[in-house]
Write a protein that holds these residues in place. Structure first.
Motif, PDB file in Angstrom:
ATOM      1  N   HIS A 111     -17.169  12.366 -68.446  1.00 16.16           N
ATOM      2  CA  HIS A 111     -16.840  13.455 -67.517  1.00 16.16           C
ATOM      3  C   HIS A 111     -17.863  13.547 -66.385  1.00 16.16           C
ATOM      4  O   HIS A 111     -17.496  13.669 -65.204  1.00 16.16           O
ATOM      5  CB  HIS A 111     -16.791  14.772 -68.292  1.00 16.16           C
ATOM      6  CG  HIS A 111     -16.703  15.983 -67.407  1.00 16.16           C
ATOM      7  ND1 HIS A 111     -15.556  16.329 -66.722  1.00 16.16           N
ATOM      8  CD2 HIS A 111     -17.649  16.913 -67.093  1.00 16.16           C
ATOM      9  CE1 HIS A 111     -15.791  17.428 -66.018  1.00 16.16           C
ATOM     10  NE2 HIS A 111     -17.055  17.803 -66.223  1.00 16.16           N
ATOM     11  N   GLU A 112     -19.136  13.478 -66.732  1.00 18.45           N
ATOM     12  CA  GLU A 112     -20.180  13.569 -65.717  1.00 18.45           C
ATOM     13  C   GLU A 112     -20.135  12.382 -64.766  1.00 18.45           C
ATOM     14  O   GLU A 112     -20.343  12.525 -63.554  1.00 18.45           O
ATOM     15  CB  GLU A 112     -21.555  13.656 -66.397  1.00 18.45           C
ATOM     16  CG  GLU A 112     -21.746  14.867 -67.281  1.00 18.45           C
ATOM     17  CD  GLU A 112     -21.699  16.164 -66.501  1.00 18.45           C
ATOM     18  OE1 GLU A 112     -21.802  16.122 -65.278  1.00 18.45           O
ATOM     19  OE2 GLU A 112     -21.569  17.227 -67.138  1.00 18.45           O
ATOM     20  N   ARG A 116     -17.477  10.713 -63.947  1.00 22.57           N
ATOM     21  CA  ARG A 116     -16.319  10.873 -63.051  1.00 22.57           C
ATOM     22  C   ARG A 116     -16.610  11.893 -61.962  1.00 22.57           C
ATOM     23  O   ARG A 116     -16.196  11.717 -60.806  1.00 22.57           O
ATOM     24  CB  ARG A 116     -15.097  11.302 -63.860  1.00 22.57           C
ATOM     25  CG  ARG A 116     -13.843  11.445 -63.022  1.00 22.57           C
ATOM     26  CD  ARG A 116     -12.637  11.714 -63.868  1.00 22.57           C
ATOM     27  NE  ARG A 116     -12.317  10.570 -64.705  1.00 22.57           N
ATOM     28  CZ  ARG A 116     -11.320  10.575 -65.591  1.00 22.57           C
ATOM     29  NH1 ARG A 116     -10.571  11.649 -65.733  1.00 22.57           N
ATOM     30  NH2 ARG A 116     -11.091   9.512 -66.320  1.00 22.57           N
ATOM     31  N   GLU A 117     -17.322  12.954 -62.288  1.00 23.64           N
ATOM     32  CA  GLU A 117     -17.665  13.954 -61.273  1.00 23.64           C
ATOM     33  C   GLU A 117     -18.534  13.333 -60.178  1.00 23.64           C
ATOM     34  O   GLU A 117     -18.364  13.623 -58.991  1.00 23.64           O
ATOM     35  CB  GLU A 117     -18.395  15.119 -61.925  1.00 23.64           C
ATOM     36  CG  GLU A 117     -17.531  15.987 -62.825  1.00 23.64           C
ATOM     37  CD  GLU A 117     -16.427  16.667 -62.042  1.00 23.64           C
ATOM     38  OE1 GLU A 117     -15.288  16.701 -62.534  1.00 23.64           O
ATOM     39  OE2 GLU A 117     -16.708  17.124 -60.923  1.00 23.64           O
ATOM     40  N   LYS A 145     -16.349  11.165 -57.991  1.00 28.05           N
ATOM     41  CA  LYS A 145     -15.529  11.989 -57.090  1.00 28.05           C
ATOM     42  C   LYS A 145     -16.329  12.491 -55.899  1.00 28.05           C
ATOM     43  O   LYS A 145     -15.868  12.489 -54.758  1.00 28.05           O
ATOM     44  CB  LYS A 145     -14.945  13.166 -57.875  1.00 28.05           C
ATOM     45  CG  LYS A 145     -13.786  12.804 -58.776  1.00 28.05           C
ATOM     46  CD  LYS A 145     -13.240  14.058 -59.455  1.00 28.05           C
ATOM     47  CE  LYS A 145     -12.058  13.717 -60.341  1.00 28.05           C
ATOM     48  NZ  LYS A 145     -11.502  14.922 -61.004  1.00 28.05           N
ATOM     49  N   ARG A 146     -17.561  12.938 -56.189  1.00 30.98           N
ATOM     50  CA  ARG A 146     -18.384  13.439 -55.079  1.00 30.98           C
ATOM     51  C   ARG A 146     -18.731  12.331 -54.087  1.00 30.98           C
ATOM     52  O   ARG A 146     -18.747  12.540 -52.869  1.00 30.98           O
ATOM     53  CB  ARG A 146     -19.650  14.071 -55.642  1.00 30.98           C
ATOM     54  CG  ARG A 146     -19.420  15.453 -56.240  1.00 30.98           C
ATOM     55  CD  ARG A 146     -20.731  16.204 -56.344  1.00 30.98           C
ATOM     56  NE  ARG A 146     -21.627  15.578 -57.299  1.00 30.98           N
ATOM     57  CZ  ARG A 146     -21.583  15.811 -58.600  1.00 30.98           C
ATOM     58  NH1 ARG A 146     -20.691  16.650 -59.098  1.00 30.98           N
ATOM     59  NH2 ARG A 146     -22.428  15.207 -59.398  1.00 30.98           N
ATOM     60  N   LYS A 148     -21.337  24.220 -54.076  1.00 30.25           N
ATOM     61  CA  LYS A 148     -21.149  23.763 -55.447  1.00 30.25           C
ATOM     62  C   LYS A 148     -22.399  23.071 -55.970  1.00 30.25           C
ATOM     63  O   LYS A 148     -22.822  23.271 -57.109  1.00 30.25           O
ATOM     64  CB  LYS A 148     -19.962  22.799 -55.540  1.00 30.25           C
ATOM     65  CG  LYS A 148     -18.616  23.473 -55.308  1.00 30.25           C
ATOM     66  CD  LYS A 148     -17.501  22.455 -55.415  1.00 30.25           C
ATOM     67  CE  LYS A 148     -16.137  23.105 -55.197  1.00 30.25           C
ATOM     68  NZ  LYS A 148     -15.026  22.122 -55.290  1.00 30.25           N
ATOM     69  N   HIS A 179     -24.783  24.093 -59.019  1.00 30.47           N
ATOM     70  CA  HIS A 179     -25.149  23.140 -60.072  1.00 30.47           C
ATOM     71  C   HIS A 179     -26.660  23.035 -60.221  1.00 30.47           C
ATOM     72  O   HIS A 179     -27.195  22.945 -61.323  1.00 30.47           O
ATOM     73  CB  HIS A 179     -24.558  21.777 -59.730  1.00 30.47           C
ATOM     74  CG  HIS A 179     -24.601  20.811 -60.870  1.00 30.47           C
ATOM     75  ND1 HIS A 179     -23.836  20.958 -61.998  1.00 30.47           N
ATOM     76  CD2 HIS A 179     -25.353  19.692 -61.048  1.00 30.47           C
ATOM     77  CE1 HIS A 179     -24.083  19.979 -62.833  1.00 30.47           C
ATOM     78  NE2 HIS A 179     -25.017  19.181 -62.275  1.00 30.47           N
TER      79      HIS A 179
END
Length: 783
Positions: free
Chosen positions: A66-67, A69-70, A73-74, A151, A155
């Motif tokens: 998950h991390e 993929r984030e 994406k960024r 965002k 974070h």
């Protein structure tokens, strides 16, 4: 249509297509750039591999995906924005020759209002419509970038909270996964800023405006060493970090393995059970033993172990014609003085029960088979609380229940069965049919002969001899019982014959039997009798001859003693003893007699009933004449002396009685409730009780007559030299208590030349005479 309108239409169409693509729920599952679907699962092999992982490992792997993929994406979003910006800059350069870029943060615009740039193109108001459109497009881009930065700021704040939580835990380490995540974020920040610098470097006008903007940038550059000092798989630290984010419980449960969670749950449950007392009768019910269970287990080798700590419902009597019961805890299993029926079996066992602080012994026959009532449970519980006694806990309940359930399915081995058979024989009501048993043994001997089994034949013959001895003994006891019971009620005169009786050589059971069932004195098992006849025994015979001067001295024995002093006694013409061999006795009213002292207790009653006269133990030293006692001026059935009047204890070491004494017969019949494990229950305690019940049949002398100094003041006899024994008829030397210390190693030399003069030595001088002692010493020396 102007070029500005064309660019607007393109941007609108692109935005709409993107949103449509994102919001279309009917599209098929999308495989992302990392090779996984929206659930972070890959192909079939990947899914199979995930299933092989533990729950903790699978959750960690999915979190890592998950991390990743984030971050991807960024990066894609940043690259897309930079590419779009580069295209727009190229179009403007072609049309206008230069571009006025207002791609600044709204915060930087407020801070740098004084340095607002104005191009000559805007001053001349050329392409005003394009200018407005471009400005709006730049504003949209600024909003998107601000949202992204917001965002990232949020974070970063979350990471800062993690740092603060980490600092609170000294000396602990962090997860490698989160440390790696911090590295990714740090690299992502560097990459994005480097790309922005590259793009901005294409415009010379933007260089001057970018510097003040960077100087006021509020974004924090995080370093891995600032956030995390070390990296490890510390599950507990991961749980603490998640506490700061509000997901402590879920993360704790997810991070620990099922075995760990099960172990923690068991430990917590065990601690709770140890501290929680029982509160209902249903809980106590599983710890209660019924009379049916007692009947089944009373002869089992484990009965005492399983009974201790259990509970019973016991009948303590009646109130207004109704039985009264109490809930009691079993403290111990003991043997009582009575053999009784318990269902289909017989036993003499009793239970030492405790209700609050009160203790008492009850026979098993008083245990109830019914369940306890609510009132009985509450009464027991209130008594425990009121007297400050801790109630059984749930842990005690569980342990005792498991123990009871274990023995419900107990498998008996050969040793257990042998012990149970031996114990049941002790309480057998009907005698063995010796004729049938003898016939069976003879048949087995013949079979062993035919098979040439010599070992088996010898074993059977040995059993046959033992059985015949028991049969002979039983016949002898029956004859005595019939003679005593059928005696005419006219018991004859009260004359006491001037005859002295001594009994020796009665033998003992085996060491194993004595260890298990033999009597004990002061918490020690009494030893077996030695076959050797000691010097002190010979001196006792001489004292009786000198001071009582009886018509006859009988020494009754089953197994003849050995040693020099026994030969000396038989050969002493002045002593003139009469030897009388009697058959062995090993039981009374079907109660076994294991110890020689108990066998002697029965023999003295039989001898006095037959002959009458004076009975003396072989450790009673006679000090004066018994003429006054033999006269029996009180016209009684027996003469005893108190061992301890305060405790109603009457010792049978010295007895004077006529023949066929009514009181001695009562004492003989009382052995129907004999207890072989109790040393003095019948010979001292029960005799004292009968004396108080039949005072007209007995004359009891003060303890000074025979039993002073007492065993409780033994030092007055063997250590000091102050006691005046002129009022003593005799003195009991307490051989069973101190024989090994003072009597068995006695020699004529230690008497004639003592290291220290004591009452005991003075008594011997008085009882036997110093000249007689010297003559004995000389004769012993010559031998």
């Amino acid at each position: 249509m102007s070029k500005s309108d064309t660019r607007k239409r393109q941007r609108t169409t692109s935005g709409n297509s993107d949103s449509d693509s994102d919001s279309d729920p009917s599209r098929p599952k999308h495989i992302f750039a990392d090779g996984y679907d929206e659930n972070y699962r890959g192909d079939a092999n990947d899914r199979a591999w995930l299933k092989t992982l533990s729950e903790r490992e699978r959750e960690a792997e999915l979190l890592k995906r998950h991390e990743q993929r984030e971050i991807i994406k960024r990066r894609e979003e940043i690259n897309k924005r930079l590419k779009s910006k580069a295209e727009e800059s190229g179009i403007k350069s072609e049309e206008e020759g230069e571009i006025d870029d207002h791609d600044d943060d709204s915060d930087n615009e407020k801070a740098n209002k004084t340095s607002t740039r104005k191009s000559t193109l805007y001053d001349d108001n050329i392409y005003a419509e394009d200018d407005d459109d471009d400005y709006a497009s730049s504003a949209n881009r600024r909003k998107q970038i601000n949202a992204s930065k917001q965002k990232e700021t949020e974070h970063s704040k979350s990471l800062q909270l993690l740092v603060e939580g980490r600092k609170k835990k000294q000396g602990k380490t962090e997860f490698q996964l989160i440390s790696t995540l911090a590295c990714w974020i740090f690299v992502d920040e560097k990459l994005k800023k480097s790309l922005l610098k590259t793009d901005e470097g294409s415009s010379s006008d933007d260089d001057a405006s970018e510097k003040p903007s960077k100087s006021n940038d509020n974004d924090v550059k995080w370093k891995v060493t600032d956030v995390y000092q070390t990296s490890s798989d510390d599950d507990d630290e991961d749980e603490d970090d998640e506490d700061s984010l509000g997901n402590a419980r879920n993360r704790r449960l997810r991070s620990r393995s099922p075995d760990d969670r099960m172990l923690d749950s068991r430990e917590h449950d065990t601690k709770r059970k140890r501290c929680t007392p029982i509160t209902t009768k249903d809980q106590l019910k599983s710890m209660i033993l019924s009379r049916f269970r007692m009947e089944k287990w009373c002869h089992a080798p484990f009965f005492a172990d399983v009974a201790k700590g259990a509970f019973v419902r016991i009948n303590i009597g009646q109130s207004n014609g109704e039985p009264v019961y109490r809930v009691c805890e079993i403290n111990d299993v003991v043997e009582t003085g009575k053999i009784y029926n318990l269902g289909v079996t017989r036993t003499n066992k009793g239970l030492r029960l405790k209700h609050g602080n009160n203790e008492r012994i009850f026979r098993l026959e008083y245990v109830s088979n019914n369940e306890i009532s609510d009132n009985e449970f509450q009464r027991w519980r209130e008594a425990m609380i009121r007297q400050g006694i801790a109630l059984p806990t749930l842990d005690d309940l569980e342990k005792k229940t498991k123990q009871i359930d274990k023995f419900k399915h107990y498998v008996y081995n050969n040793n257990d069965i042998t012990k149970m058979v031996e114990e049941k024989k002790r309480f057998r009501k009907a005698p063995i049919n010796y004729a049938v048993t003898k016939n069976e043994l003879m048949k087995e001997i013949e079979i062993a002969k035919d098979d040439n089994d010599v070992e088996r034949e010898n074993e059977l013959r040995k059993q046959l001899i033992e059985m015949e001895e028991k049969a002979s003994e039983l016949d002898h006891n029956c004859d005595n019982d019939r003679r005593i019971v059928s005696k005419d009620e006219s018991y004859g005169t009260y004359d006491i014959p001037n005859i002295v009786h001594f009994i020796t050589g009665q033998g003992d059971a085996s060491e194993t039997i004595l260890d298990q069932f033999g009597p004990r004195l002061a918490h020690r098992r009494l030893e077996r009798a030695s076959s050797e006849f000691h010097l002190i025994n010979y001196l006792v015979l001489l004292s009786a001859r000198q001071h009582i001067n009886p018509d006859q001295i009988y020494v009754h024995y089953t197994y003849e003693p050995t040693g020099y002093w026994w030969m000396k006694a038989m050969q002493d013409r002045q002593l003139n003893i009469t030897m009388n061999k009697i058959p062995p006795i090993t039981s009374i009213y079907n109660h076994p007699l294991y110890h020689h002292a108990h066998r002697s207790d029965i023999r003295r009653l039989e001898v006095l009933d037959k002959y009458g006269g004076i009975y003396l133990d072989l450790d009673v030293l006679v000090l004066s004449s018994f003429r006054q006692l033999i006269a029996n001026s009180q016209q009684v059935e027996a003469i005893f002396a108190w061992e301890d009047k305060d405790f109603q204890a009457v010792c049978n070491a010295v007895i004077l009685a006529p023949k066929t004494s009514k009181f001695l017969r009562r004492l003989y019949h009382s052995y129907q409730s004999f207890n072989s494990s109790c040393w003095a229950c019948h010979s001292v305690i029960l005799t004292g009780q009968l004396v108080t019940i039949y005072p007209n049949e007995v004359h009891v002398l003060p303890s000074k007559a025979f039993f002073t100094p007492s065993w409780s003041h033994i030092e007055e006899l063997y250590v000091y030299n102050q006691y005046d024994f002129r009022e003593n008829y005799a003195c009991h030397l307490w051989n069973s208590y101190v024989g090994n210390l003072f009597l068995h190693n006695l020699t004529t030399n230690s008497i004639l030349q003592p290291e220290k003069m004591t009452t005991f030595v003075r008594m011997i001088y008085h009882a036997v005479g110093k000249e007689k002692l010297k003559a004995i010493a000389r004769e012993n020396l010559s031998k």
